[in-house]
Scaffold this motif. Structure first.
Motif, mmCIF file in Angstrom:
data_model
loop_
_atom_site.group_PDB
_atom_site.id
_atom_site.type_symbol
_atom_site.label_atom_id
_atom_site.label_comp_id
_atom_site.label_asym_id
_atom_site.label_seq_id
_atom_site.Cartn_x
_atom_site.Cartn_y
_atom_site.Cartn_z
ATOM 1 N N SER A 108 18.957 4.548 -0.716
ATOM 2 C CA SER A 108 19.565 5.544 0.171
ATOM 3 C C SER A 108 18.748 5.609 1.456
ATOM 4 N N MET A 109 19.149 6.456 2.339
ATOM 5 C CA MET A 109 18.391 6.654 3.577
ATOM 6 C C MET A 109 17.069 7.375 3.326
ATOM 7 N N MET A 110 16.911 7.969 2.156
ATOM 8 C CA MET A 110 15.710 8.743 1.861
ATOM 9 C C MET A 110 14.442 7.900 1.945
ATOM 10 N N ALA A 111 14.445 6.740 1.318
ATOM 11 C CA ALA A 111 13.246 5.904 1.288
ATOM 12 C C ALA A 111 12.852 5.451 2.690
ATOM 13 N N GLY A 112 13.819 4.976 3.448
ATOM 14 C CA GLY A 112 13.533 4.547 4.817
ATOM 15 C C GLY A 112 13.062 5.687 5.693
ATOM 16 N N THR A 113 13.654 6.868 5.503
ATOM 17 C CA THR A 113 13.236 8.034 6.271
ATOM 18 C C THR A 113 11.809 8.422 5.917
ATOM 19 N N MET A 114 11.483 8.385 4.635
ATOM 20 C CA MET A 114 10.126 8.718 4.220
ATOM 21 C C MET A 114 9.131 7.720 4.829
ATOM 22 N N MET A 115 9.471 6.444 4.818
ATOM 23 C CA MET A 115 8.589 5.437 5.411
ATOM 24 C C MET A 115 8.433 5.665 6.914
ATOM 25 N N ARG A 116 9.519 6.000 7.592
ATOM 26 C CA ARG A 116 9.439 6.264 9.036
ATOM 27 C C ARG A 116 8.533 7.461 9.319
ATOM 28 N N ILE A 117 8.648 8.520 8.517
ATOM 29 C CA ILE A 117 7.810 9.713 8.696
ATOM 30 C C ILE A 117 6.336 9.346 8.528
ATOM 31 N N VAL A 118 6.024 8.571 7.509
ATOM 32 C CA VAL A 118 4.643 8.143 7.266
ATOM 33 C C VAL A 118 4.145 7.301 8.434
ATOM 34 N N ARG A 119 4.935 6.334 8.840
ATOM 35 C CA ARG A 119 4.551 5.450 9.949
ATOM 36 C C ARG A 119 4.328 6.252 11.222
ATOM 37 N N ASP A 120 5.244 7.140 11.534
ATOM 38 C CA ASP A 120 5.118 7.937 12.754
ATOM 39 C C ASP A 120 3.877 8.825 12.724
ATOM 40 N N ALA A 121 3.554 9.382 11.569
ATOM 41 C CA ALA A 121 2.343 10.205 11.449
ATOM 42 C C ALA A 121 1.098 9.358 11.687
ATOM 43 N N ALA A 122 1.088 8.143 11.153
ATOM 44 C CA ALA A 122 -0.054 7.246 11.336
ATOM 45 C C ALA A 122 -0.200 6.829 12.792
ATOM 46 N N VAL A 123 0.912 6.505 13.441
ATOM 47 C CA VAL A 123 0.884 6.105 14.852
ATOM 48 C C VAL A 123 0.425 7.280 15.718
ATOM 49 N N ALA A 124 1.000 8.457 15.484
ATOM 50 C CA ALA A 124 0.653 9.638 16.290
ATOM 51 C C ALA A 124 -0.825 9.998 16.170
ATOM 52 N N ALA A 125 -1.423 9.726 15.002
ATOM 53 C CA ALA A 125 -2.841 10.025 14.793
ATOM 54 C C ALA A 125 -3.756 8.912 15.313
ATOM 55 N N GLY A 126 -3.160 7.823 15.810
ATOM 56 C CA GLY A 126 -3.949 6.755 16.420
ATOM 57 C C GLY A 126 -4.494 5.703 15.470
ATOM 58 N N TRP A 127 -3.973 5.619 14.239
ATOM 59 C CA TRP A 127 -4.430 4.591 13.308
ATOM 60 C C TRP A 127 -3.932 3.227 13.765
ATOM 61 N N GLN A 128 -4.663 2.168 13.425
ATOM 62 C CA GLN A 128 -4.301 0.818 13.848
ATOM 63 C C GLN A 128 -3.477 0.054 12.818
ATOM 64 N N ARG A 129 -3.791 0.280 11.526
ATOM 65 C CA ARG A 129 -3.047 -0.402 10.464
ATOM 66 C C ARG A 129 -2.790 0.579 9.334
ATOM 67 N N LEU A 130 -1.677 0.359 8.663
ATOM 68 C CA LEU A 130 -1.336 1.099 7.463
ATOM 69 C C LEU A 130 -1.382 0.111 6.305
ATOM 70 N N LEU A 131 -2.210 0.395 5.303
ATOM 71 C CA LEU A 131 -2.395 -0.496 4.158
ATOM 72 C C LEU A 131 -1.772 0.100 2.903
ATOM 73 N N LEU A 132 -1.438 -0.759 1.957
ATOM 74 C CA LEU A 132 -0.999 -0.300 0.639
ATOM 75 C C LEU A 132 -1.204 -1.402 -0.379
ATOM 76 N N GLY A 133 -1.268 -0.997 -1.648
ATOM 77 C CA GLY A 133 -1.316 -1.940 -2.757
ATOM 78 C C GLY A 133 -0.004 -1.854 -3.519
ATOM 79 N N VAL A 134 0.496 -2.993 -3.977
ATOM 80 C CA VAL A 134 1.758 -3.029 -4.727
ATOM 81 C C VAL A 134 1.650 -4.095 -5.816
#
Length: 181
Positions: A108-134
């Motif tokens: 659904s749009m929920m997952a993409g929206t959640m990812m966008r919110i996370v990405r935007d928060a990281a960008v706004a705070a000035g982080w350079q990379r977002l990492l994750l383990g999968v």
């Protein structure tokens, strides 16, 4: 007419630790039952997904969001970003520690929206990379992360209740990104 419920994604606080714990354990179980040792899942959830653990993360500056549906704002997913706990992290990195959504709402749009919110928060705070383990054989998650611009940068082992599993470590470059509107 649609059967899809009304939903929202909102910032979570320490007052939401019980809801984070519940949805975290439930989504982890739903995603990994039959793929990972069952006893390990229970042990992992009791330790890593306790309400107290979420209070600790939030108390140390982590940020979390809850995906909720009507009626009554039932939690169905969440995301958590924190200081990196991954060995491959470098200066300027932030970790997407957890992002899960019940399978009923995936695609659904929920997952993409959640990812966008996370990405935007990281960008706004000035982080350079977002990492994750999968988990290295979680093809659906790997496709989702690739769709959102993540690329592999290495591997790690991940302990689930005393048993280890292989993960990929992925990174999303944020240095030249700007928040979406």
């Amino acid at each position: 007419m649609t059967d899809f419920p009304i939903w929202r994604i909102r910032p979570a606080t320490a007052d939401d630790a019980d809801a984070l714990s519940l949805v975290a354990s439930a989504t982890f179980l739903e995603n990994f039952a039959g793929l990972v040792d069952g006893g390990g899942i229970v042990a992992h959830c009791l330790k890593q997904h306790s309400a107290e653990n979420y209070r600790k993360y939030l108390g140390r500056g982590a940020k979390a969001w809850l995906a909720e549906v009507e009626p009554g704002h039932a939690p169905v997913g969440y995301a958590l970003i924190c200081d990196p706990e991954l060995e491959l992290a470098r200066e300027g990195d932030l970790e997407l520690k957890r992002i899960y959504l019940f399978s009923r709402f995936q695609g659904s749009m929920m997952a993409g929206t959640m990812m966008r919110i996370v990405r935007d928060a990281a960008v706004a705070a000035g982080w350079q990379r977002l990492l994750l383990g999968v988990k290295n054989d979680n093809h659906r998650a790997l496709a989702f992360y690739a769709k959102h611009g993540f690329a592999p940068i290495g591997t790690r082992t991940f302990d689930v209740g005393g048993k280890t599993y292989d993960d990929y470590v992925l990174a999303l470059e944020l240095a030249n990104a700007s928040p979406t509107n």
